[in-house]
Design a protein around this motif. Structure first.
Motif, mmCIF file in Angstrom:
data_model
loop_
_atom_site.group_PDB
_atom_site.id
_atom_site.type_symbol
_atom_site.label_atom_id
_atom_site.label_comp_id
_atom_site.label_asym_id
_atom_site.label_seq_id
_atom_site.Cartn_x
_atom_site.Cartn_y
_atom_site.Cartn_z
ATOM 1 N N ILE A 296 -7.597 -12.202 -1.935
ATOM 2 C CA ILE A 296 -7.850 -11.606 -3.256
ATOM 3 C C ILE A 296 -7.069 -10.304 -3.422
ATOM 4 C CG2 ILE A 296 -9.654 -10.557 -4.687
ATOM 5 C CD1 ILE A 296 -11.586 -12.612 -3.629
ATOM 6 N N VAL A 297 -6.728 -9.670 -2.317
ATOM 7 C CA VAL A 297 -5.998 -8.399 -2.378
ATOM 8 C C VAL A 297 -4.653 -8.532 -3.098
ATOM 9 C CG1 VAL A 297 -4.838 -8.653 -0.122
ATOM 10 C CG2 VAL A 297 -5.438 -6.373 -0.984
ATOM 11 N N ASN B 272 -4.208 -9.481 -5.958
ATOM 12 C CA ASN B 272 -4.399 -8.990 -7.330
ATOM 13 C C ASN B 272 -4.036 -7.517 -7.395
ATOM 14 O OD1 ASN B 272 -5.376 -11.508 -7.978
ATOM 15 N ND2 ASN B 272 -7.518 -10.922 -7.862
ATOM 16 N N GLN B 273 -4.515 -6.778 -6.408
ATOM 17 C CA GLN B 273 -4.216 -5.350 -6.307
ATOM 18 C C GLN B 273 -2.706 -5.144 -6.176
ATOM 19 O OE1 GLN B 273 -5.780 -2.729 -6.645
ATOM 20 N NE2 GLN B 273 -5.191 -1.130 -5.215
ATOM 21 N N ASN C 140 3.719 -2.146 -12.317
ATOM 22 C CA ASN C 140 4.034 -0.784 -12.745
ATOM 23 C C ASN C 140 5.514 -0.712 -13.096
ATOM 24 O OD1 ASN C 140 4.885 2.070 -12.477
ATOM 25 N ND2 ASN C 140 2.789 2.400 -11.755
ATOM 26 N N GLU D 55 2.079 1.688 -3.549
ATOM 27 C CA GLU D 55 0.981 2.171 -4.375
ATOM 28 C C GLU D 55 0.769 3.666 -4.187
ATOM 29 O OE1 GLU D 55 -3.753 1.242 -5.179
ATOM 30 O OE2 GLU D 55 -2.841 0.615 -3.293
ATOM 31 N N LEU E 34 -3.965 0.270 4.861
ATOM 32 C CA LEU E 34 -4.288 1.253 3.827
ATOM 33 C C LEU E 34 -4.152 2.651 4.405
ATOM 34 C CD1 LEU E 34 -5.371 1.373 0.987
ATOM 35 C CD2 LEU E 34 -7.675 1.168 1.880
ATOM 36 N N ARG F 250 7.561 1.505 -12.797
ATOM 37 C CA ARG F 250 8.361 2.253 -11.825
ATOM 38 C C ARG F 250 8.503 1.520 -10.501
ATOM 39 N NH1 ARG F 250 4.932 5.578 -13.961
ATOM 40 N NH2 ARG F 250 5.680 6.971 -15.593
ATOM 41 N N ARG G 263 -0.790 -5.700 -9.380
ATOM 42 C CA ARG G 263 -0.901 -4.568 -10.314
ATOM 43 C C ARG G 263 0.111 -3.492 -9.960
ATOM 44 N NH1 ARG G 263 -6.424 -5.882 -10.271
ATOM 45 N NH2 ARG G 263 -6.908 -4.539 -8.501
ATOM 46 N N VAL G 264 0.321 -3.263 -8.657
ATOM 47 C CA VAL G 264 1.316 -2.274 -8.234
ATOM 48 C C VAL G 264 2.695 -2.721 -8.686
ATOM 49 C CG1 VAL G 264 2.403 -1.167 -6.240
ATOM 50 C CG2 VAL G 264 -0.061 -1.533 -6.259
ATOM 51 N N TYR H 93 0.839 -1.200 0.000
ATOM 52 C CA TYR H 93 0.000 0.000 0.000
ATOM 53 C C TYR H 93 0.875 1.251 0.000
ATOM 54 C CZ TYR H 93 -4.520 -2.368 0.619
ATOM 55 O OH TYR H 93 -5.661 -3.119 0.431
ATOM 56 N N LEU I 255 3.625 5.825 -5.640
ATOM 57 C CA LEU I 255 3.560 5.930 -7.102
ATOM 58 C C LEU I 255 2.478 6.900 -7.530
ATOM 59 C CD1 LEU I 255 4.021 2.157 -7.939
ATOM 60 C CD2 LEU I 255 5.596 3.997 -8.543
ATOM 61 N N LYS I 256 1.364 6.922 -6.781
ATOM 62 C CA LYS I 256 0.269 7.817 -7.133
ATOM 63 C C LYS I 256 0.540 9.232 -6.670
ATOM 64 C CE LYS I 256 -3.746 4.802 -7.138
ATOM 65 N NZ LYS I 256 -4.835 4.314 -6.309
#
Lengths: 461, 198
Positions: A92-93, A95-96, A103, A55, A424, A105, A99-100, A52, A58-59
């Protein structure tokens, strides 16, 4: 520990870890005050806190490169090794998180151990920002006689064992020397281990439980599990969903198990009622336990196993069995709740009345504890790194100073509590601190001692 | 700050989920705890699964092929949409149009709104927690089931009008609903509603 040599493999590792450093250095000869571009961040630990954080970094800012390192070859921390195998939806998290990691980067490096492959000071020289997210890999202990008898394990070890964690695949707990297991603690981890011990193995066979654990559970002779807590049902640390799973009668709940709760334990004091008034979770947990206590238990034929909730008992001794080296029973002291004036909480106080509980295996589920590392301040009492909203402090005293470029997130920051989602918001707070420091220009250093230091370290190796 | 991650495309429909959608009863089903469930956001209470069969006659034999509308094939059947406003933790608002029958979580993801959905709608987390800012809209929603309440118990910044976004399904009476994302500094809904201690 003396100055560490940069061994050849470490040097290769460090080159690998910062692939962009040289190309970035040309543009990074910034004028004083402009922001570092790209900002190199290292996150130590790849569980929910680490991911987290990555993530949100990066954002949160253009021009960020995040490297996530973990001592294991596989990522995801306790999502992989702590979530019970019969709770697949909690996983299931990943998957999230995947995705990070996908990236461009962001990079993940497994098999890199802070403290042996790399020291903290090396990391801080190499990266603009280091975020420690390595959680809590040790256990609280009772410190009572007999705690080192065979057959006594921490819940963390037992959970790692059935989840296939490489550190514990040789644990080999003996599940065949007894019909009674005692779990000390009544949090969700305690409920997890009790449930895995009692669940029908045909149900477990369709989960991702480790094969050797499934085999051991198939030949287990354990028929009774005692969940022992120092305090009462109002103070139990478990939550409604997990309790419902053990007490309920829907498809995926625990079947063929009689649950025993003493009605006398359900009596509530005014202080208990106050606690419940202030906490929705406690109210619902208490309601579920009360309902379960009134359910008439079916006659116990040999098919049904037993789960006993034992309240107001604290362990005082582990007693050996006839062989002298394995645990054979526990001595428990009855407790009463008293108001702790200082904290306002209710604490358990011994009454001097003792009883024995026979058992052949004990799982201690009284909390995880973080491990300190060389060069890092550590609050031994709370088991966390002293910090201010994620910024690491030099000590827990009031005169502590902020360690530049060093941050902490997750259990290492807050203590070993909460769920996946708690991280989070924890990560949000730490990343907010990092971005604030970034905007203040704390990571820019046009004279570049950091970069020079990093390059110098490589030249020397 | 620009969104540097690839667009979120949560796997809303795992293979078993796609099969299951064909057989779903009209009422929104409750996910069983302990089973990995996918968000069946397309089923609303009044949606019918269209099944189009076409018969092809070839010689003396008839071949029948049946096609069902794919779960995300909305262009074939224009659905009514409602207007939903998301308020992020900094107070910035985004107004989106949500087809009837879609969950707020799925709608958020389709519109790049930063609503986490760690368990992808399986009622195994609280990351899609949203606060319904107007009590009138909150009361129009059906009461949360036990499983949702269990997850709400653990939600960060819980209020009296909190719900899980994956369980709020767009329906005509929710047109104009405003959903606020919880924030560290937010202790009350944006319209000033102060929740009583729960």
């Amino acid at each position: 520990m003396g100055r560490r040599l940069l061994l050849p493999h470490t040097r290769r590792l460090m080159l690998f870890l910062r692939p962009m450093r040289y190309s970035a250095s040309a543009t990074a000869t910034a004028t004083a005050g402009s922001l570092r571009d790209p900002l190199h961040v290292c996150v130590v630990g790849s569980g929910p806190a680490g991911f987290y954080t990555a993530e949100k970094m990066l954002k949160g800012r253009e021009g960020v490169r995040v490297d996530i390192i973990d001592r294991l070859p596989t990522p995801f921390g306790l999502v992989r090794s702590g979530v019970a195998p019969d709770h697949p939806e909690t996983k299931i998290v990943v998957n999230q998180f995947s995705r990070v990691a996908a990236n461009p980067r962001c990079s993940f490096f497994g098999n890199v151990t802070l403290g042996s492959d790399l020291s903290l000071s090396e990391l801080r020289k190499t990266y603009d920002v280091v975020v420690l997210a390595y959680g809590a890999e040790s256990d609280r202990s009772f410190g009572i006689p007999g705690e080192d008898l065979r057959g006594i394990h921490s819940a963390r070890e037992f959970v790692w064992w059935y989840n296939g964690h490489p550190d514990m695949c040789n644990l080999a707990p003996d599940l065949t020397n007894t019909d009674s297991a005692v779990v000390l603690g009544q949090g969700n981890v305690a409920l997890d281990v009790a449930r895995i011990l009692l669940r029908c193995t045909t149900e477990l066979a369709s989960t991702d439980i480790a094969d050797y654990a499934l085999d051991a559970l198939r030949s287990s002779t354990i028929r009774k599990v005692y969940l022992v807590g120092r305090r009462g049902p109002v103070q139990a640390a478990c939550t409604a969903k997990e309790l419902r799973e053990i007490l309920g009668n829907y498809k995926m709940c625990l079947k063929n198990v009689n649950v025993y709760i003493k009605e006398a334990d359900l009596a509530t004091s005014p202080a208990d009622k106050e606690e419940m008034r202030n906490s929705r979770i406690k109210r619902r947990v208490y309601e579920l336990l009360s309902k379960a206590a009134t359910v008439h238990q079916e006659n116990n034929d040999n098919d049904r196993k037993e789960l006993h909730f034992v309240f107001f008992r604290k362990p005082t001794k582990f007693l050996p069995s006839e062989d002298g080296s394995t645990v054979g029973a526990m001595e428990l002291e009855k407790t009463l709740l008293k108001d702790d004036g200082a904290t306002g909480k209710q604490v358990a106080v011994g009454t001097g009345e003792f009883e024995e509980l026979k058992c052949g295996i004990v799982l201690k589920s009284i909390g995880y504890k973080s491990l300190p590392i060389e060069g890092l301040s550590f609050d031994k009492y709370r088991g966390v790194v002293p910090n201010l909203r994620g910024r690491v402090l030099s000590s827990e005293s009031e005169t502590a100073t902020v360690e530049p470029g060093l941050y902490v997130v997750g259990w290492l920051k807050r203590g070993p509590t909460g769920i996946v989602a708690t991280n989070l918001h924890c990560a949000e707070e730490t990343v907010d601190s990092i971005l604030e420091d970034d905007r203040k220009g704390l990571f820019t250093d046009p004279s570049g001692p950091k970069r020079e230091g990093g390059r110098r370290a490589e030249e020397q190796a | 700050a620009p969104n540097l991650l690839p667009p979120l495309r949560p796997s809303r429909f795992c293979p078993s989920g796609e099969d299951a959608v064909k057989d779903l009863p009209p009422r929104r089903p409750r996910p069983e705890p302990g089973e990995a469930r996918c968000q069946k956001s397309v089923t609303s209470r009044n949606q019918e699964e269209p099944i189009r069969a076409c018969m092809n006659y070839v010689g003396n034999r008839s071949l029948c092929s049946a096609t069902e509308a794919k779960v995300n094939d909305r262009s074939e059947q224009p659905k009514a949409k409602i207007s939903v406003t998301f308020v992020d933790k900094d107070g910035d608002e985004t107004v989106i149009n949500v087809p009837i029958g879609m969950s707020m979580l799925e709608a958020a993801h389709e519109n790049d709104i930063e609503l986490e959905g760690a368990c992808e709608g399986s009622l195994a987390c609280s990351t899609c927690h949203v606060i319904v800012t107007d009590v009138d809209y909150y009361n129009k929603l059906e009461d949360p089931e036990d499983e949702e309440n269990d997850m709400l118990d653990l939600a960060f910044g819980l209020t009296e009008t909190s719900r899980l976004g994956c369980q709020v399904i767009a329906s005509p009476e929710l047109d104009g609903i405003r959903l606020a994302l919880p924030a560290a500094t937010r202790n009350f809904a944006v319209d000033g509603h102060v929740p009583k201690p729960h």
